[in-house]
Design an enzyme around this catalytic site. Sequence first.
Site, PDB file in Angstrom:
ATOM      1  N   LEU A  60      -3.881  -0.018   8.673  1.00  0.00           N
ATOM      2  CA  LEU A  60      -3.668  -1.093   7.706  1.00  0.00           C
ATOM      3  C   LEU A  60      -2.966  -0.594   6.452  1.00  0.00           C
ATOM      4  O   LEU A  60      -2.003  -1.178   6.002  1.00  0.00           O
ATOM      5  CB  LEU A  60      -5.002  -1.746   7.331  1.00  0.00           C
ATOM      6  CG  LEU A  60      -5.750  -2.437   8.478  1.00  0.00           C
ATOM      7  CD1 LEU A  60      -7.102  -2.927   8.011  1.00  0.00           C
ATOM      8  CD2 LEU A  60      -4.910  -3.592   9.031  1.00  0.00           C
ATOM      9  N   GLY A  63      -4.398   5.136   0.990  1.00  0.00           N
ATOM     10  CA  GLY A  63      -4.631   5.284  -0.440  1.00  0.00           C
ATOM     11  C   GLY A  63      -4.730   6.757  -0.789  1.00  0.00           C
ATOM     12  O   GLY A  63      -4.458   7.623   0.046  1.00  0.00           O
ATOM     13  N   PHE A  65      -7.369   8.495  -1.295  1.00  0.00           N
ATOM     14  CA  PHE A  65      -8.495   9.210  -0.693  1.00  0.00           C
ATOM     15  C   PHE A  65      -8.635   9.005   0.808  1.00  0.00           C
ATOM     16  O   PHE A  65      -9.461   9.648   1.433  1.00  0.00           O
ATOM     17  CB  PHE A  65      -9.809   8.793  -1.370  1.00  0.00           C
ATOM     18  CG  PHE A  65      -9.934   9.334  -2.763  1.00  0.00           C
ATOM     19  CD1 PHE A  65     -10.168  10.682  -2.978  1.00  0.00           C
ATOM     20  CD2 PHE A  65      -9.813   8.500  -3.851  1.00  0.00           C
ATOM     21  CE1 PHE A  65     -10.275  11.180  -4.259  1.00  0.00           C
ATOM     22  CE2 PHE A  65      -9.923   8.993  -5.135  1.00  0.00           C
ATOM     23  CZ  PHE A  65     -10.154  10.346  -5.345  1.00  0.00           C
ATOM     24  N   VAL A  68      -6.969   3.348   5.961  1.00  0.00           N
ATOM     25  CA  VAL A  68      -7.790   2.278   6.514  1.00  0.00           C
ATOM     26  C   VAL A  68      -7.164   1.781   7.817  1.00  0.00           C
ATOM     27  O   VAL A  68      -5.960   1.543   7.895  1.00  0.00           O
ATOM     28  CB  VAL A  68      -7.938   1.115   5.509  1.00  0.00           C
ATOM     29  CG1 VAL A  68      -8.797   0.003   6.100  1.00  0.00           C
ATOM     30  CG2 VAL A  68      -8.527   1.617   4.200  1.00  0.00           C
ATOM     31  N   LYS A  84     -12.456   3.097   6.812  1.00  0.00           N
ATOM     32  CA  LYS A  84     -11.731   3.961   5.890  1.00  0.00           C
ATOM     33  C   LYS A  84     -12.046   5.399   6.282  1.00  0.00           C
ATOM     34  O   LYS A  84     -13.203   5.810   6.288  1.00  0.00           O
ATOM     35  CB  LYS A  84     -12.168   3.700   4.450  1.00  0.00           C
ATOM     36  CG  LYS A  84     -11.411   4.533   3.425  1.00  0.00           C
ATOM     37  CD  LYS A  84     -11.858   4.167   2.016  1.00  0.00           C
ATOM     38  CE  LYS A  84     -11.100   4.948   0.970  1.00  0.00           C
ATOM     39  NZ  LYS A  84     -11.544   4.606  -0.403  1.00  0.00           N
ATOM     40  N   ASP A 188     -12.579  -0.529 -11.428  1.00  0.00           N
ATOM     41  CA  ASP A 188     -11.246  -0.519 -10.821  1.00  0.00           C
ATOM     42  C   ASP A 188     -10.895  -1.911 -10.298  1.00  0.00           C
ATOM     43  O   ASP A 188     -10.441  -2.059  -9.165  1.00  0.00           O
ATOM     44  CB  ASP A 188     -11.177   0.529  -9.701  1.00  0.00           C
ATOM     45  CG  ASP A 188      -9.745   0.860  -9.312  1.00  0.00           C
ATOM     46  OD1 ASP A 188      -8.822   0.595 -10.118  1.00  0.00           O
ATOM     47  OD2 ASP A 188      -9.538   1.372  -8.196  1.00  0.00           O
TER      48      ASP A 188
END
Length: 198
Positions: A60, A63, A65, A68, A84, A188
């Site tokens: 998907l 990021g 970290f 996904v 994730k 965030d």
Amino acid sequence: HDTIPGPGCTLNHLLMLLSSASLRESALKNDRSTTDATGHTQHSSVNRRFDECYIRQERLRSGSFGTVYTCRHKLKPDVTFAVKIMDRKRLKEKDVSAVFREVKILCELAKDTEDEATPRYIVELIDFFVEPDYFYMVQVYAAGGDVFDRLTSRKTYTEKDARDLSKKLLETIHFLHTHKPYPIVHRDLKPENLLLCD
């Protein structure tokens, strides 16, 4: 031990161990077990591999970290989840602590949202796997993507759309800020982190 646990089983076992500092320390050392208060070795999702329970599918997004993907549980192949996957080699010790803190908070919030009066707008954590090289956080799949993508794909975004989204967002922030025994601050909030069910 030979059967595949259903979605959430590994997470439930892990929850019993999360309060133990030894779990976090063992994770940092790439250990796959922890010791309970009686000195017996206990196993959580750390001794069950993600790929024994789930089939990873479409990527998907990525990021800072992790990446996904969609996935399906082998016992519930008709249900799509999101996972994730975080590469532990790229995580510092403080990042590892943050992952375990996030898991603990999500589990506490899941218990709180069993009350009908609380908002149900927090993504549910289904499973969590600790492996020597990766962490796997299995969550409910938000098939509608995120608000940022929705805003860029639509020609108009009505005042009603904005009002409905803002109401849910503010209800959820209020729920987090008044959480007992301690308030929770997201830190965030941005359109990319607001996910849509459909």
